[in-house]
Motif scaffolding. Structure first.
Motif, PDB file in Angstrom:
ATOM      1  N   GLU A  76      -1.322  -5.814 -36.446  1.00 17.77           N
ATOM      2  CA  GLU A  76      -0.777  -5.630 -37.666  1.00 17.77           C
ATOM      3  C   GLU A  76       0.363  -6.621 -37.882  1.00 17.77           C
ATOM      4  O   GLU A  76       0.911  -7.196 -37.145  1.00 17.77           O
ATOM      5  N   SER A  77       0.445  -6.996 -39.382  1.00 19.77           N
ATOM      6  CA  SER A  77       1.640  -8.216 -39.713  1.00 19.77           C
ATOM      7  C   SER A  77       2.438  -7.343 -40.556  1.00 19.77           C
ATOM      8  O   SER A  77       2.289  -6.490 -41.228  1.00 19.77           O
ATOM      9  N   SER A  78       3.864  -7.957 -39.978  1.00 22.57           N
ATOM     10  CA  SER A  78       4.933  -7.424 -41.092  1.00 22.57           C
ATOM     11  C   SER A  78       4.809  -8.096 -42.468  1.00 22.57           C
ATOM     12  O   SER A  78       5.401  -7.439 -43.237  1.00 22.57           O
ATOM     13  N   GLU A  79       4.079  -8.963 -42.726  1.00 20.45           N
ATOM     14  CA  GLU A  79       3.857  -9.732 -44.041  1.00 20.45           C
ATOM     15  C   GLU A  79       2.612  -9.532 -44.757  1.00 20.45           C
ATOM     16  O   GLU A  79       2.615  -9.416 -45.888  1.00 20.45           O
ATOM     17  N   LYS A  80       1.546  -9.239 -43.991  1.00 22.64           N
ATOM     18  CA  LYS A  80       0.180  -9.341 -44.635  1.00 22.64           C
ATOM     19  C   LYS A  80      -0.424  -7.803 -44.510  1.00 22.64           C
ATOM     20  O   LYS A  80      -0.038  -7.173 -43.485  1.00 22.64           O
ATOM     21  N   PRO A  81      -1.188  -7.506 -45.352  1.00 23.34           N
ATOM     22  CA  PRO A  81      -1.855  -5.987 -45.460  1.00 23.34           C
ATOM     23  C   PRO A  81      -3.133  -5.824 -44.565  1.00 23.34           C
ATOM     24  O   PRO A  81      -4.242  -5.705 -45.184  1.00 23.34           O
ATOM     25  N   TYR A  82      -2.819  -6.061 -43.388  1.00 27.62           N
ATOM     26  CA  TYR A  82      -4.296  -5.896 -42.461  1.00 27.62           C
ATOM     27  C   TYR A  82      -3.824  -5.161 -41.484  1.00 27.62           C
ATOM     28  O   TYR A  82      -2.930  -5.000 -41.211  1.00 27.62           O
ATOM     29  N   ARG A  83      -4.769  -4.375 -40.849  1.00 22.08           N
ATOM     30  CA  ARG A  83      -4.677  -4.020 -39.478  1.00 22.08           C
ATOM     31  C   ARG A  83      -6.253  -3.968 -38.779  1.00 22.08           C
ATOM     32  O   ARG A  83      -7.302  -3.672 -39.503  1.00 22.08           O
ATOM     33  N   VAL A  84      -6.164  -4.615 -37.635  1.00 21.38           N
ATOM     34  CA  VAL A  84      -7.559  -4.891 -37.049  1.00 21.38           C
ATOM     35  C   VAL A  84      -7.353  -4.301 -35.601  1.00 21.38           C
ATOM     36  O   VAL A  84      -6.333  -4.241 -35.003  1.00 21.38           O
ATOM     37  N   ASP A  85      -8.492  -3.757 -35.013  1.00 19.70           N
ATOM     38  CA  ASP A  85      -8.428  -3.218 -33.684  1.00 19.70           C
ATOM     39  C   ASP A  85      -9.319  -4.039 -32.764  1.00 19.70           C
ATOM     40  O   ASP A  85     -10.380  -4.600 -33.210  1.00 19.70           O
ATOM     41  N   VAL A  86      -8.749  -4.283 -31.559  1.00 21.59           N
ATOM     42  CA  VAL A  86      -9.519  -4.938 -30.679  1.00 21.59           C
ATOM     43  C   VAL A  86      -9.267  -4.271 -29.341  1.00 21.59           C
ATOM     44  O   VAL A  86      -8.378  -3.407 -29.254  1.00 21.59           O
ATOM     45  N   GLU A  87     -10.407  -4.609 -28.412  1.00 21.72           N
ATOM     46  CA  GLU A  87     -10.277  -3.920 -27.187  1.00 21.72           C
ATOM     47  C   GLU A  87      -8.844  -4.546 -26.246  1.00 21.72           C
ATOM     48  O   GLU A  87      -8.946  -5.801 -26.425  1.00 21.72           O
ATOM     49  N   THR A  88      -8.368  -4.001 -25.489  1.00 17.75           N
ATOM     50  CA  THR A  88      -7.134  -4.320 -24.884  1.00 17.75           C
ATOM     51  C   THR A  88      -7.597  -5.434 -23.888  1.00 17.75           C
ATOM     52  O   THR A  88      -6.975  -6.609 -23.898  1.00 17.75           O
ATOM     53  N   ARG A  89      -8.478  -5.064 -22.989  1.00 17.21           N
ATOM     54  CA  ARG A  89      -8.720  -6.346 -21.952  1.00 17.21           C
ATOM     55  C   ARG A  89      -9.208  -7.538 -22.656  1.00 17.21           C
ATOM     56  O   ARG A  89      -8.785  -8.671 -22.234  1.00 17.21           O
ATOM     57  N   ALA A  90      -9.888  -7.385 -23.778  1.00 16.41           N
ATOM     58  CA  ALA A  90     -10.494  -8.635 -24.395  1.00 16.41           C
ATOM     59  C   ALA A  90      -9.158  -9.372 -25.267  1.00 16.41           C
ATOM     60  O   ALA A  90      -9.072 -10.573 -25.018  1.00 16.41           O
ATOM     61  N   LEU A  91      -8.287  -8.799 -25.625  1.00 16.65           N
ATOM     62  CA  LEU A  91      -7.022  -9.320 -26.333  1.00 16.65           C
ATOM     63  C   LEU A  91      -6.409 -10.098 -25.103  1.00 16.65           C
ATOM     64  O   LEU A  91      -5.973 -11.267 -25.435  1.00 16.65           O
TER      65      LEU A  91
END
Length: 126
Positions: A76-91
Motif C-alpha cells: 500500500e502507498s501512503s499517497e496513492k489509493p491502491y492495495r496489491v497483494d504479492v506472494e512473500t517469497r516472490a517479493l
C-alpha cells in the motif's frame, strides 16, 4: 564517500516497481539508487522474518508499506489509493534481484567503489 552522500546525492535513476498493472514505484521521477537498495535490503530482512516493512523516498513524502498476511504481502502507498497483494517469497526475491542489479550497475560504472562499506552492504546477504 560517506553513506549520507551515497544515499542522498549520487546515483539517481528512474525506477519502476510494478505488481501487475499497478506501478508501486513509477518511473516518472528520479530516485536515489543506493538509498532505495539499502531500504529494500531492510525490507527483505523484515519480510523474511514475517514482519511488516516500509520504505520512503528521498525526493517525496510517500511511504510504501508492506504488510504481511501469512504467505502474502499487501503493498500500500501512503499517497496513492491502491492495495496489491504479492506472494512473500516472490517479493523478497525481486527485492534481492534489484539490489544485485544496483550493485552491478554502480560497481561497473565506478569499479573502485567496491571498497565502500555502504556499497558492500547493498551486496551483502547479512
Amino acid at each position: 564517500m560517506s553513506e549520507m552522500d551515497l544515499r542522498y546525492k549520487y546515483f539517481a535513476a528512474r525506477v519502476k516497481m510494478a505488481v501487475g498493472e499497478i506501478a508501486v514505484v513509477s518511473p516518472g521521477g528520479h530516485v536515489q539508487l543506493v538509498d532505495l537498495a539499502l531500504s529494500f535490503k531492510g525490507a527483505e530482512a523484515r519480510l523474511g522474518r514475517g514482519e511488516d516493512a516500509s520504505f520512503g523516498f528521498t525526493e517525496k513524502p510517500e511511504v510504501i508499506h508492506f504488510r504481511t498476511a501469512g504467505s502474502t504481502v499487501h503493498i500500500e502507498s501512503s499517497e496513492k489509493p491502491y492495495r496489491v497483494d504479492v506472494e512473500t517469497r516472490a517479493l523478497v526475491s525481486e527485492l534481492a534481484k534489484f539490489r544485485k542489479a544496483v550493485y552491478d550497475c554502480i560497481t561497473k560504472a565506478v569499479p573502485q567503489i567496491v571498497a565502500n562499506e555502504s556499497i558492500r552492504q547493498i551486496h551483502s546477504t547479512e
